[in-house]
Design an enzyme around this catalytic site. Structure first.
Site, PDB file in Angstrom:
ATOM      1  N   THR A  27       0.777  -1.391  -0.220  1.00 14.80           N
ATOM      2  CA  THR A  27      -0.361   0.621   0.181  1.00 14.80           C
ATOM      3  C   THR A  27       0.772   1.438   0.274  1.00 14.80           C
ATOM      4  O   THR A  27       0.338   2.561  -0.424  1.00 14.80           O
ATOM      5  CB  THR A  27      -0.835   0.049   0.851  1.00 14.80           C
ATOM      6  OG1 THR A  27      -1.577  -0.940   1.148  1.00 14.80           O
ATOM      7  CG2 THR A  27      -1.776   1.050   1.071  1.00 14.80           C
ATOM      8  N   ASP A  70       2.005  -6.273  -5.190  1.00 14.54           N
ATOM      9  CA  ASP A  70       0.805  -6.464  -3.123  1.00 14.54           C
ATOM     10  C   ASP A  70       1.953  -7.495  -2.710  1.00 14.54           C
ATOM     11  O   ASP A  70       1.511  -9.096  -2.945  1.00 14.54           O
ATOM     12  CB  ASP A  70      -0.544  -6.641  -3.526  1.00 14.54           C
ATOM     13  CG  ASP A  70      -1.352  -6.636  -2.076  1.00 14.54           C
ATOM     14  OD1 ASP A  70      -1.630  -7.251  -1.671  1.00 14.54           O
ATOM     15  OD2 ASP A  70      -2.125  -6.324  -2.604  1.00 14.54           O
ATOM     16  N   SER A  71       1.052  -7.463  -0.851  1.00 18.38           N
ATOM     17  CA  SER A  71       2.706  -8.827  -0.710  1.00 18.38           C
ATOM     18  C   SER A  71       1.889  -9.438  -0.298  1.00 18.38           C
ATOM     19  O   SER A  71       2.460 -10.679  -0.274  1.00 18.38           O
ATOM     20  CB  SER A  71       2.718  -7.792   0.809  1.00 18.38           C
ATOM     21  OG  SER A  71       1.576  -8.161   2.028  1.00 18.38           O
ATOM     22  N   SER A  72      -0.095 -10.017  -0.714  1.00 15.92           N
ATOM     23  CA  SER A  72      -0.319 -11.750  -0.488  1.00 15.92           C
ATOM     24  C   SER A  72       0.118 -12.346  -1.670  1.00 15.92           C
ATOM     25  O   SER A  72      -0.558 -13.401  -1.506  1.00 15.92           O
ATOM     26  CB  SER A  72      -1.533 -10.958  -0.628  1.00 15.92           C
ATOM     27  OG  SER A  72      -2.394  -9.244  -0.516  1.00 15.92           O
ATOM     28  N   THR A 102       1.886  -4.632   3.858  1.00 20.20           N
ATOM     29  CA  THR A 102       0.919  -5.030   5.577  1.00 20.20           C
ATOM     30  C   THR A 102       0.814  -6.716   5.605  1.00 20.20           C
ATOM     31  O   THR A 102       1.110  -7.203   6.403  1.00 20.20           O
ATOM     32  CB  THR A 102       0.542  -4.086   6.244  1.00 20.20           C
ATOM     33  OG1 THR A 102      -0.569  -4.193   5.862  1.00 20.20           O
ATOM     34  CG2 THR A 102       1.182  -2.312   6.683  1.00 20.20           C
ATOM     35  N   ASP A 103      -0.037  -6.745   4.713  1.00 20.38           N
ATOM     36  CA  ASP A 103      -0.662  -8.111   5.139  1.00 20.38           C
ATOM     37  C   ASP A 103       0.067  -9.231   5.331  1.00 20.38           C
ATOM     38  O   ASP A 103      -0.078  -9.769   5.853  1.00 20.38           O
ATOM     39  CB  ASP A 103      -1.375  -9.110   3.592  1.00 20.38           C
ATOM     40  CG  ASP A 103      -2.246  -7.750   3.262  1.00 20.38           C
ATOM     41  OD1 ASP A 103      -3.071  -7.251   4.278  1.00 20.38           O
ATOM     42  OD2 ASP A 103      -3.132  -7.574   2.078  1.00 20.38           O
TER      43      ASP A 103
HETATM   44  N1  ASP Z   1      -2.442  -6.019   0.515  1.00 25.92           N
HETATM   45  C1  ASP Z   1      -1.496  -4.944   1.135  1.00 25.92           C
HETATM   46  C2  ASP Z   1      -0.314  -5.818   0.816  1.00 25.92           C
HETATM   47  O1  ASP Z   1       0.514  -6.204   1.488  1.00 25.92           O
HETATM   48  C3  ASP Z   1      -2.077  -3.984   2.387  1.00 25.92           C
HETATM   49  C4  ASP Z   1      -0.602  -3.369   2.670  1.00 25.92           C
HETATM   50  O2  ASP Z   1       0.450  -2.917   2.344  1.00 25.92           O
HETATM   51  O3  ASP Z   1      -1.029  -2.660   4.121  1.00 25.92           O
HETATM   52  O4  ASP Z   1       0.355  -5.478   0.308  1.00 25.92           O
END
Ligand code: ASP
Length: 354
Positions: A27, A70-72, A102-103
């Site tokens: 994000t 995206d870290s997912s 953050t994920d």
């Molecule tokens: N979906 C985002 C990720 O983990 C969420 C984030 O960065 O807060 O890449």
């Protein structure tokens, strides 16, 4: 070593301590597409969006994954890339800040804490709940504080010499951190380990909780992780066939069993027989709690007494994120039987209590 895939996107040369910022996506640098969904964006000149960075008195180099993610979508390959990027650049920089979604940040922090050994420099993961382009974004504060922490010294030595997560005023031990909230800025916590620092007017380090600095430490990166593991989170009413599917699959070598409370599971014969069959076949089962705080105490209740007998190991107070990373790491080593079990149940990098 894997072929490294990254590019330098920006350098500021305003100070003496040199920090490498590695932008992976998340994000932090995202923008909205036509439908309004957040998508990863090329970090490019984002550093110019934070002119303050030039006043920190640091020499900053920013490198980026060629395609920010995206870290997912993070997996073992990205962990290896990060570990090898740090290895390749270790001598030139005094600290490393990884910008990460953050994920899965807690999973990456845990994995890197096992993969990057002999650290005597800081590796700080941070990110943001709101993209940097938005006025109320937490991205600026998180990045600036992470950089200040990465550059902090005491007696001319780095204050921090381990993998950490910095988020919303708190520095947390990387392999103890968990994402605990998705819609407030206070996204991370580490219920079973105290914060390593709190950032207010001053940065207050909790020195007794930090990994002690070791000037003889020699960097070693381990890239062999075994992905053949699974996670069994039990719940009331879970079917025998669901459990069978997860633990009897031939390729699976390690299973993280997410139990209730202080390590309790149903004590039905069919369930315990399945666990026993799996451990007899050489699969390793590590018991971690679904609770964020507290520890697994096999035998405290009748419902966990027989877990020892069927060969389930106690993960004590380790987080699920860290247990998964540790299982991949330990199974990636050439170890068997009791040695393997000992490694899993011994704290290797502060991921569990003694
Ligand atoms: N979906 C985002 C990720 O983990 C969420 C984030 O960065 O807060 O890449």
């Amino acid at each position: 070593m894997a072929s490294l895939n990254y590019k330098i996107v920006n350098v500021t040369d305003t100070g003496k301590r040199s920090i490498l910022i590695i932008y992976t996506g998340g994000t932090f640098g995202m923008v909205q597409d036509e439908s309004g969904a957040l998508i990863p964006f090329n970090f490019g000149k984002a550093i110019d969006k934070i002119p303050l960075l030039r006043n920190l008195g640091l020499k900053l180099t920013v490198i980026s994954f060629p395609i920010p993610i995206d870290s997912s979508n993070v997996g073992i390959e990205e962990w290896r890339d990060l570990a090898y990027i740090i290895e390749e650049n270790y001598a030139q920089y005094e600290g490393f800040v990884i910008l990460h979604g953050t994920d899965t940040m807690a999973y990456t922090a845990s994995a890197l804490s096992f993969m990057i050994q002999g650290l005597n420099k800081p590796i700080i993961l941070t990110g943001a709940q709101m993209p940097i382009g938005l006025p109320r974004s937490d991205a600026r504060e998180n990045l600036i504080a992470a950089l200040e922490i990465a550059a902090s010294t005491k007696d001319r030595r780095p204050m921090v010499s381990e993998v950490c997560v910095y988020f919303n005023h708190l520095l947390l031990k990387g392999n103890r951190a968990q994402k605990i909230r998705s819609s407030t800025f206070a996204a991370f916590g580490s219920e079973n380990y105290p914060a390593l620092a709190e950032v207010g007017i001053e940065i207050e380090f909790n020195e007794s909780a930090l990994q002690p600095y070791d000037d003889k430490a020699k960097l070693k990166v381990v890239g062999d992780l075994n992905p053949n593991i699974s996670l069994l989170r039990i719940f009331p009413g879970i079917s025998k066939s669901a459990i069978e599917a997860l633990i009897t699959e031939k390729s699976i070598r390690g299973i993280i069993l997410e139990s209730y409370g202080s390590g309790n599971t149903m004590n039905f014969d069919w369930f315990l027989s399945l666990l026993k069959k799996a451990t007899k076949e050489g699969k390793i089962i590590l018991n971690v709690s679904q609770c964020m705080g507290g520890t697994v105490l096999q035998g405290k209740y009748e419902t966990s007494k027989r877990l020892d007998e069927v060969g389930v190991l106690s993960g004590r107070d380790i987080t699920t994120e860290s247990a998964l990373a540790k299982m991949m790491y330990v199974l990636g080593m050439d170890q068997k039987g009791n040695d393997l079990r000992r490694l899993l149940t011994t704290p290797l990098v502060g991921e569990m209590d003694d």
